[in-house]
Design an enzyme around this catalytic site. Sequence first.
Site, PDB file in Angstrom:
ATOM      1  CE  LYS A 101      -4.519  -1.417   1.203  1.00  0.00           C
ATOM      2  NZ  LYS A 101      -4.403  -2.799   1.756  1.00  0.00           N
ATOM      3  CD  GLU A 123     -10.020   5.064   0.791  1.00  0.00           C
ATOM      4  OE1 GLU A 123      -9.713   6.241   0.512  1.00  0.00           O
ATOM      5  OE2 GLU A 123      -9.451   4.080   0.276  1.00  0.00           O
ATOM      6  CB  SER A 391      -0.229  -8.058  -1.085  1.00  0.00           C
ATOM      7  OG  SER A 391      -1.012  -8.908  -0.264  1.00  0.00           O
TER       8      SER A 391
HETATM    9  C1  LIG Z   1      -5.209  -3.865   1.380  1.00  0.00           C
HETATM   10  C2  LIG Z   1      -4.478  -5.102   1.165  1.00  0.00           C
HETATM   11  C3  LIG Z   1      -4.803  -5.985   0.102  1.00  0.00           C
HETATM   12  C4  LIG Z   1      -5.969  -5.798  -0.797  1.00  0.00           C
HETATM   13  O1  LIG Z   1      -5.971  -4.632  -1.567  1.00  0.00           O
HETATM   14  P1  LIG Z   1      -5.682  -4.663  -3.121  1.00  0.00           P
HETATM   15  O2  LIG Z   1      -6.037  -3.286  -3.560  1.00  0.00           O
HETATM   16  O3  LIG Z   1      -6.530  -5.716  -3.733  1.00  0.00           O
HETATM   17  O4  LIG Z   1      -4.248  -4.965  -3.294  1.00  0.00           O
HETATM   18  C5  LIG Z   1      -4.023  -7.108  -0.077  1.00  0.00           C
HETATM   19  N1  LIG Z   1      -2.987  -7.384   0.728  1.00  0.00           N
HETATM   20  C6  LIG Z   1      -2.634  -6.574   1.753  1.00  0.00           C
HETATM   21  C7  LIG Z   1      -1.476  -6.950   2.603  1.00  0.00           C
HETATM   22  C8  LIG Z   1      -3.365  -5.414   2.007  1.00  0.00           C
HETATM   23  O5  LIG Z   1      -3.007  -4.615   3.037  1.00  0.00           O
END
Ligand SMILES: *Cc1c(COP(=O)(O)O)cnc(C)c1O
Length: 429
Positions: A101, A123, A391
Amino acid sequence: MRQKDKIFLESKNGYFGEDKNGKHAFGGQYIPEILFPALKELEKAYKEIFPSKAYQKELKMLLDTFVGRPTPLIYAANASKILKNDIYLKFEGLANTGAHKINNALGQVLLAKYMGKKRVIAETGAGQHGLATAAACAKLGLECEVFMGEIDVARQRPNVFNMELFGAKVSSVSSGSKTLKDAVNEALREWSKRSEDSFYVLGSALGPYPYPDLVRDLQSINSKELKTQTKLFFKGLPDVMIACVGGGSNAIGFFAHYLEEKVRLIGIEAGGIGEGIGENAIRIHSKNASEGIAQGFKSIFLQDSEGQLSLTHSISAGLDYGGINPQLAHLYEVGRVEFGSATDKEALEALQFFASNEGIIPALESSHALAGAIALCKQGIKGKKIIVNISGRGDKDIFITAKALTPKAWSAFLREEIKRIEKDLESPK
Ligand SMILES: *Cc1c(COP(=O)(O)O)cnc(C)c1O
């Protein structure tokens, strides 16, 4: 891919897909008139400031020295042996604030600064995007206000604490269901009142044009790095790439530089606890989802017959949202990206499997992508090169994972901890 279809690497007139008026074009700008000037200004910044040498140079410097990029590509040797395929993990969890993020938040906050804005609003659902935005604002010296549903404020105390530590103001939203979708509405309302001095940092590849393009470009640093990082391990292309899909930002950034390559791309959504309404967050392949317009754009949404976004459920807060990135909706429509899902239980099992075999703690969101990889390997494919996008890291999830995996020990710990805190409160040292 179907022959006649063209894949859209970026939007055209704000849309992904053939025909602005046609059924199968996603994106656009469906917003109250009062927001048009703010979006026009953002569009101009996206076209003029964003590609400029000065902005790109400063962004790269910050990504290298503040975020800690490039994030590593890890060969998961032990898991590979067991699963009979070569599994690689792109570990975004090592980025500052713990997930992908920050790539987006930092890029948007820097853009706000170049536009001369003094204040940023955002948000947040569970707080991960708010945390990344607050960190970027602390670093770049902008004022930051984060809108968060009242229910989320109450259950996500660690992230509220950290956002405030970064100097952000966290504003609790008590309208509607008091969760993420209401926080989005409140941030949009606030933006329409104060767009002159405020920039709205949107947390995923969602919302009206140009956000889905801007967020994809910022997240595509991931696949750009991969293009050189894979050479450490193998020649040529991977066979399969898998990412979890909430709003869709980590997936679209991870896929971006491979959209025109011969690589299978798979998105994994949150299968939750069942197939009923409110039991999962599956938009693609769900009988409860349909094409629609919400929160400023056209895409596929989990919604009721009146177009109200449905409540969703996932063990991972980041996947717990009813809408999906319009470009991914398009790429699914034309057959370029496949979609599957993993349940809460499968995600937890994947988390344990990779933690014990590979020494990493993936976020619960990312664990869905890992569950997708395990399921694919179990279908009998062998010797394929599979890259899974991690992610984020899972430290943030300890209140959920420890409760799910070792409930007795965890509740005993929390009880003792509360006793310690209350004792200190009674007789401060
Ligand atoms: C917010 C988040 C997501 C999901 O958001 P995307 O916009 O689909 O990437 C996925 N993994 C983590 C670790 C997150 O914090």
